[in-house]
Design a protein around this motif. Structure first.
Motif, mmCIF file in Angstrom:
data_model
loop_
_atom_site.group_PDB
_atom_site.id
_atom_site.type_symbol
_atom_site.label_atom_id
_atom_site.label_comp_id
_atom_site.label_asym_id
_atom_site.label_seq_id
_atom_site.Cartn_x
_atom_site.Cartn_y
_atom_site.Cartn_z
ATOM 1 N N ALA A 57 0.842 -1.208 0.000
ATOM 2 C CA ALA A 57 0.000 0.000 0.000
ATOM 3 C C ALA A 57 0.871 1.250 0.000
ATOM 4 O O ALA A 57 1.909 1.277 0.677
ATOM 5 C CB ALA A 57 -0.909 0.021 1.228
ATOM 6 N N ASP A 58 0.438 2.258 -0.734
ATOM 7 C CA ASP A 58 1.051 3.583 -0.620
ATOM 8 C C ASP A 58 0.290 4.302 0.490
ATOM 9 O O ASP A 58 -0.881 4.668 0.323
ATOM 10 C CB ASP A 58 0.938 4.345 -1.947
ATOM 11 N N LEU A 59 0.959 4.509 1.604
ATOM 12 C CA LEU A 59 0.277 5.021 2.793
ATOM 13 C C LEU A 59 0.005 6.526 2.725
ATOM 14 O O LEU A 59 -0.522 7.094 3.679
ATOM 15 C CB LEU A 59 1.090 4.670 4.038
ATOM 16 N N CYS A 60 0.349 7.150 1.596
ATOM 17 C CA CYS A 60 -0.050 8.547 1.382
ATOM 18 C C CYS A 60 -1.444 8.627 0.768
ATOM 19 O O CYS A 60 -2.006 9.722 0.655
ATOM 20 C CB CYS A 60 0.936 9.245 0.443
ATOM 21 N N GLU A 61 -1.975 7.486 0.326
ATOM 22 C CA GLU A 61 -3.246 7.464 -0.410
ATOM 23 C C GLU A 61 -4.369 6.905 0.478
ATOM 24 O O GLU A 61 -4.322 5.721 0.850
ATOM 25 C CB GLU A 61 -3.112 6.599 -1.671
ATOM 26 N N PRO A 62 -5.368 7.726 0.814
ATOM 27 C CA PRO A 62 -6.427 7.289 1.726
ATOM 28 C C PRO A 62 -7.090 5.971 1.319
ATOM 29 O O PRO A 62 -7.333 5.107 2.177
ATOM 30 C CB PRO A 62 -7.430 8.445 1.688
ATOM 31 N N ALA A 63 -7.358 5.803 0.015
ATOM 32 C CA ALA A 63 -8.042 4.573 -0.406
ATOM 33 C C ALA A 63 -7.172 3.345 -0.142
ATOM 34 O O ALA A 63 -7.668 2.288 0.277
ATOM 35 C CB ALA A 63 -8.396 4.657 -1.894
ATOM 36 N N GLU A 64 -5.870 3.487 -0.339
ATOM 37 C CA GLU A 64 -4.971 2.353 -0.104
ATOM 38 C C GLU A 64 -4.805 2.080 1.384
ATOM 39 O O GLU A 64 -4.683 0.930 1.822
ATOM 40 C CB GLU A 64 -3.614 2.606 -0.788
ATOM 41 N N VAL A 65 -4.798 3.139 2.172
ATOM 42 C CA VAL A 65 -4.696 2.960 3.629
ATOM 43 C C VAL A 65 -5.951 2.259 4.145
ATOM 44 O O VAL A 65 -5.886 1.326 4.960
ATOM 45 C CB VAL A 65 -4.519 4.325 4.326
ATOM 46 N N ARG A 66 -7.103 2.669 3.641
ATOM 47 C CA ARG A 66 -8.384 2.068 4.039
ATOM 48 C C ARG A 66 -8.390 0.571 3.710
ATOM 49 O O ARG A 66 -8.734 -0.261 4.546
ATOM 50 C CB ARG A 66 -9.511 2.789 3.293
ATOM 51 N N ARG A 67 -7.969 0.254 2.476
ATOM 52 C CA ARG A 67 -7.931 -1.148 2.046
ATOM 53 C C ARG A 67 -6.954 -1.952 2.916
ATOM 54 O O ARG A 67 -7.246 -3.069 3.358
ATOM 55 C CB ARG A 67 -7.515 -1.235 0.573
ATOM 56 N N ALA A 68 -5.766 -1.374 3.185
ATOM 57 C CA ALA A 68 -4.773 -2.075 4.008
ATOM 58 C C ALA A 68 -5.313 -2.325 5.409
ATOM 59 O O ALA A 68 -5.174 -3.426 5.961
ATOM 60 C CB ALA A 68 -3.482 -1.264 4.075
ATOM 61 N N ALA A 69 -5.958 -1.314 5.989
ATOM 62 C CA ALA A 69 -6.492 -1.460 7.344
ATOM 63 C C ALA A 69 -7.569 -2.540 7.376
ATOM 64 O O ALA A 69 -7.643 -3.344 8.317
ATOM 65 C CB ALA A 69 -7.045 -0.129 7.837
ATOM 66 N N GLU A 70 -8.386 -2.585 6.330
ATOM 67 C CA GLU A 70 -9.444 -3.618 6.278
ATOM 68 C C GLU A 70 -8.827 -5.007 6.193
ATOM 69 O O GLU A 70 -9.280 -5.947 6.852
ATOM 70 C CB GLU A 70 -10.353 -3.373 5.067
ATOM 71 N N GLU A 71 -7.749 -5.112 5.403
ATOM 72 C CA GLU A 71 -7.076 -6.410 5.264
ATOM 73 C C GLU A 71 -6.450 -6.836 6.595
ATOM 74 O O GLU A 71 -6.531 -7.997 6.992
ATOM 75 C CB GLU A 71 -5.993 -6.288 4.190
ATOM 76 N N ILE A 72 -5.840 -5.891 7.268
ATOM 77 C CA ILE A 72 -5.150 -6.206 8.532
ATOM 78 C C ILE A 72 -6.153 -6.615 9.606
ATOM 79 O O ILE A 72 -5.905 -7.531 10.397
ATOM 80 C CB ILE A 72 -4.328 -4.981 9.008
ATOM 81 N N THR A 73 -7.302 -5.948 9.623
ATOM 82 C CA THR A 73 -8.260 -6.192 10.713
ATOM 83 C C THR A 73 -9.392 -7.120 10.289
ATOM 84 O O THR A 73 -10.408 -7.210 10.983
ATOM 85 C CB THR A 73 -8.852 -4.865 11.219
ATOM 86 N N ALA A 74 -9.195 -7.828 9.187
ATOM 87 C CA ALA A 74 -10.242 -8.772 8.745
ATOM 88 C C ALA A 74 -10.514 -9.776 9.850
ATOM 89 O O ALA A 74 -9.621 -10.125 10.611
ATOM 90 C CB ALA A 74 -9.761 -9.495 7.483
#
Ligand SMILES: NC(=O)c1ccc[n+]([C@@H]2O[C@H](COP(=O)([O-])OP(=O)(O)OC[C@H]3O[C@@H](n4cnc5c(N)ncnc54)[C@H](OP(=O)(O)O)[C@@H]3O)[C@@H](O)[C@H]2O)c1
Length: 246
Positions: A57-74
């Protein structure tokens, strides 16, 4: 159940050393932009049954951060430790040109502040309460020097202190570590030569440059159960470099 630690920029340098150290007692999630770098790091750190995985994920990009957080907290996973390590000096050569200076400040402010603020905000609901830990990697540049990089790292200090106050009642600690020169990372890129390493190392009165293991030890302490009374701090780790040789 195994605790979960998230390390941004965990595929290289300081972040990778932190991930290696935390993997002894945590399931570790590495974050970064380069899939191949993360894949290699994940493979190499997954020895002796240790559980390491990665999310690109590029952590400067809100959509990518959102997706990463969802994956981590699945599946409702709780995050015990968040290490905000991703960053770098994306404009190391100051310019006399106004437009270039503007561009450099925006690049470094965006590149160092956004990954920290966005990832923390996205993972905040999933942090363990009580007992969660947030550790953010700043730099000696936040205390000296006049570069856009120093300004960007300095911006993280009041952010972290404020958050520490907000999360104290939830039993989450929030701290910053500010390293001096640390060798063995990709940070300096083309600027790194044996002479550069010698000069930077000589700035520390202890007589050597820092190592990624030095920083990982400090972060592991702050992430551990013994550091529950340490919060809202900015802890320098630089072999005495900031005080100089007198
Ligand atoms: N080395 C030093 O002397 C020193 C001193 C003080 C502070 N620091 C700080 O320590 C931290 C780690 O640096 P390092 O020395 O280990 O250098 P590094 O090897 O270049 O590590 C930086 C990491 O951050 C990741 N990253 C950067 N921007 C990102 C983004 N937008 N989204 C996701 N990941 C991103 C990079 O991966 P990708 O490129 O694949 O995304 C890389 O893995 C940085 O915050 C740096 O400012 C370093």
């Amino acid at each position: 159940m195994r605790k979960v630690a998230v390390v941004s920029g965990g595929g290289t340098g300081i972040g990778r050393a932190i991930a290696d150290q935390l993997a002894a007692e945590h399931e570790v999630v590495l974050l970064g932009r380069r899939a191949e770098v993360l894949r290699e790091a994940t493979e190499e750190l997954s020895y002796d049954g240790r559980r390491v995985r990665s999310v690109v994920a590029d952590l400067c990009e809100p959509a990518e951060v959102r997706r990463a957080a969802e994956e981590i907290t699945a599946a409702g996973a709780t995050v015990d430790v968040l290490v905000n390590n991703a960053g770098g000096n994306f404009a190391p050569y100051p310019s006399d040109d106004l437009d270039t200076t503007r561009e450099q400040y925006l690049r470094n402010l965006g590149g160092n502040v956004l990954p920290v603020v966005l990832l923390t905000q996205a993972l905040l609901p999933a942090l363990r309460r009580p007992g969660g830990r947030i550790v953010t990697v700043s730099s000696i540049a936040a205390f000296r020097g006049n570069t856009s990089y120093g300004a960007a790292k300095a911006a993280l200090h009041p952010w972290s202190t404020e958050l520490a106050g907000q999360l104290a009642a939830d039993g989450i600690t929030v701290n910053v570590v500010a390293p001096g020169y640390i060798g063995g990372t990709d940070f300096f890129r083309e600027r790194m030569t044996p002479e550069f390493h010698r000069q930077r190392s000589a700035q520390a009165p202890v007589g050597r440059g820092g190592t990624v293991a030095d920083v990982a030890e400090l972060v592991a302490y702050l992430a551990g159960p013994g550091a529950g009374f340490v919060t809202g701090q900015i802890i320098q780790i630089n072999g005495g470099a900031l005080m100089g040789r007198g």
